[in-house]
Design an enzyme around this catalytic site. Structure first.
Site, PDB file in Angstrom:
ATOM      1  CB  CYS A 519      -0.839   0.042   1.161  1.00  0.00           C
ATOM      2  SG  CYS A 519      -1.906   1.563   1.316  1.00  0.00           S
ATOM      3  CB  CYS A 522      -0.036   1.958   4.141  1.00  0.00           C
ATOM      4  SG  CYS A 522      -1.596   1.442   3.766  1.00  0.00           S
TER       5      CYS A 522
END
Length: 638
Positions: A519, A522
């Protein structure tokens, strides 16, 4: 004559009796919503009346009509009539159910968690086959986003009951229902899937979609040899079909040689034509490779071949921003950045080509937000080209309502460089007072204050007064965002193999950061998260848990991926590893329990053990992330 008169009188009496006993559809009321028909059918016109004390400007109303397992949103155009809001719609002929949604500012009216859900009927008033399954699927997929607390087991039962009772709709549900059924009752699901496979096997005239359904059924059973065999059958029977296109894309994607990629792209167009979405993916990938090789002309020529114009603005902006940050190729960056603005402005003015997953108003709002982001890029390019006035003009558009501190900072910087100190004083004071400031904005504000006043006398007092108001507003806004929901307990292992139980942390403020090594947003947020962790490292009443979820592989693989990433980047995070609902499932236990549908998602749990805040995504600003987290943590610990 007397006999005739008696007969006429008798006939008239029968007619009156018939009229008196005709059932008139007076509609139905669901919560605060009245619908003009209790048994609406596809194609009907419906008149709606919605009772609320909310102001019209605070209401966002729309509905989804469902077709099988798919949902399509449409705006509801409300008009005020006395104490009610009214609207009319025409139900699409393809619809089998409708879900109305009413949002007052940030809160959905959930009708006591029942929603405003309406199955459609046939001409006899009987519920359409598949309508209840469609609504159950709607709740499972969309419920959390619309404020509904969905009982998953109950929704599974509703879907199963409907699909299993109506053989005529089972084919339409073969891609979705078997997976849902498998999670509910593995043994019964396997029997059902085998029956569905037998149905297809007995048909000698299958379409490509039939084969794809059959392939999905075998995938659900985990029979790889069967799916591999079906792939070959589909390629042979449907050489220009969806499966063949996907295989061509896979071959293109794996190819590393640029010239061979171009050959594959040319062949793809010859076989499948110009309108394939995959063709657009290929050509944008080629364009990215061309610009990587420094070939601007080829980049422009390739991008002109993209059919889906909605793909272009984001691609142009990403490249333009990378150049703007580095201060490189500014003339070319300005050219493509301007294109992103023109295309987005055109989309706002002509929203007919919106995607199926958003309403027209949602699409326009998204495009306006994108325009502001692209204007920020163009303004930075103009600033670095020395065109300060134009930079200021576009940055003023970019900041919109001034809620993004990073965009505000660039606006104040451009104004300061343009020596527009009066405007700096006015705009910076506004940002500080609204709590949408940064340390650099404060510095520019001080510089402008000294320039205009000849000294810094009185500045600190003025700044503190503004900051106090800004802090109070942020606290009030944060309190408005606060919720109070009971979380489900979990027990997960950390990277040291120790078990961490949420219930054992009651009395502390717990920050759960759901993430995965794949991700990008993230990982981009982690420098800010590290600052937050460092800030509270000596506070025993604050605990950060980084929940690695939606990660591929078995437990050992997932643990190693997460552990290696944290170690290699020198993050002092306590990581716990989420587990799939069952081996091989794409649904993860804790993420599912916390209704996490996208990452990064941050869940903050207060000392009372209840969820207080949920935020999704990452704004891109480290300072903003730390500031917002700190405000929430301090508020809960006060």
């Amino acid at each position: 004559m007397k006999t005739i008169k008696c007969l006429l009188a008798f006939t008239f009496a029968l007619l009156c009796f018939s009229c008196d006993n005709t059932t008139k559809d007076t509609g139905t009321t669901i919560g605060s919503l009245h619908i003009s028909s209790a048994t609406p059918t596809p194609g009907d016109s419906l008149h709606l009346s919605y009772a609320t004390t909310a102001k019209k400007e605070d209401i966002n109303a729309f509905y989804y009509y469902t077709v099988g397992y798919k949902q399509y949103p449409v705006d509801l155009n409300l008009s005020k009539a006395d104490s009610l809001y009214k609207a009319s719609i025409v139900i699409p002929d393809s619809a089998i159910a409708i879900a109305f949604n009413f949002k007052n500012k940030k809160d959905f009216d959930t009708n006591n968690n029942k929603g405003y859900l309406l199955p459609l009927t046939n001409s006899n008033g009987d519920t359409l086959a598949g309508a209840m399954a469609s609504l159950a699927n709607f709740k499972l997929r969309m419920g959390a986003n619309l404020g509904l607390d969905v009982d998953k087991k109950e929704a599974y039962k509703e879907m199963s009951s409907d699909v299993l009772s109506h053989k005529e709709i089972q084919k339409d549900w073969d891609v979705v229902f078997p997976r849902t059924f498998m999670a509910e009752d593995k043994t019964e699901a396997e029997n059902y899937i085998k029956e569905r496979i037998a149905t297809y096997s007995n048909n000698t005239n299958l379409t490509e979609q039939d084969y794809r359904n059959l392939n999905s059924l075998y995938q659900t059973l985990g029979e790889k040899s069967k799916t591999d065999s079906l792939q070959l059958v589909m390629e042979e029977k449907f050489p220009t079909g969806t499966n063949a296109q996907q295989k061509a894309w896979a071959t293109f994607y794996k190819e590393q040689d640029y010239e061979k990629q171009k050959q594959l792209y040319t062949k793809f167009k010859e076989v499948f034509g110009e309108k394939s979405k995959i063709k657009d993916y290929m050509v944008t990938r080629l364009a990215a490779e061309a610009i990587e090789n420094g070939n601007k002309e080829e980049y422009v020529q390739l991008m002109s071949q993209v059919t889906d114009k909605n793909m272009l603005p984001s691609s142009y902006n990403s490249l333009a921003w990378s150049y703007a940050e580095k201060g490189e190729n500014l003339d070319f960056a300005a050219e493509i950045s301007k294109k992103s603005l023109e295309l987005t402005k055109n989309a706002i003015n002509n929203p007919e080509e919106k995607p199926a997953y958003s309403t027209k108003s949602q699409y326009i709002d998204n495009m306006k937000s994108s325009y502001n982001m692209y204007a920020d890029t163009y303004a930075l390019i103009k600033f670095k080209q020395g065109e300060i006035d134009e930079a200021i003009s576009y940055q003023k558009e970019a900041i919109a309502e001034g809620k993004d501190p990073e965009l505000n900072e660039r606006y104040i910087m451009f104004l300061s460089e343009g020596k527009q100190y009066d405007t700096v004083l006015k705009e910076a004071a506004k940002f500080i007072e609204e709590g949408n400031t940064t340390a650099k904005i404060n510095d520019y504000y001080k510089k402008a204050y000294i320039t205009q006043n000849g000294s810094e006398n009185g500045f600190e007092e003025k700044l503190k007064a503004l900051e106090k108001v800004g802090h109070q507003k942020l606290v009030a806004k944060t309190k408005e965002e606060m919720i109070n929901e009971k979380p489900k307990n979990f027990r997960l292992k950390n990277l040291e193999g120790e078990t961490v139980e949420l219930a054992s942390l009651k009395g502390k403020t717990v920050i759960l950061d759901f993430w995965a090594t794949w991700c990008g947003p993230c990982k981009a947020s982690f420098p800010g998260m590290q600052k937050a962790v460092d800030k509270y490292k000596d506070n025993k009443n604050v605990v950060f848990l980084f929940v690695d979820t939606m990660e591929s592989g078995d437990y050992e693989t997932r643990s190693k991926l997460a552990g290696d990433f944290v170690k290699n980047n020198n993050y002092s995070f306590q990581v716990v590893v989420d587990n799939p609902v069952k081996e091989g499932s794409r649904e993860y236990q804790v993420a599912s329990n916390f209704e996490v549908t996208g990452i990064p998602t941050k869940v903050i749990i207060g000392p009372d053990g209840n969820i207080k805040f949920v935020s999704v995504g990452y704004s891109g600003s480290t300072d903003k992330l730390v500031k917002e987290l700190s405000l929430k943590i301090d508020l809960l610990n006060s």
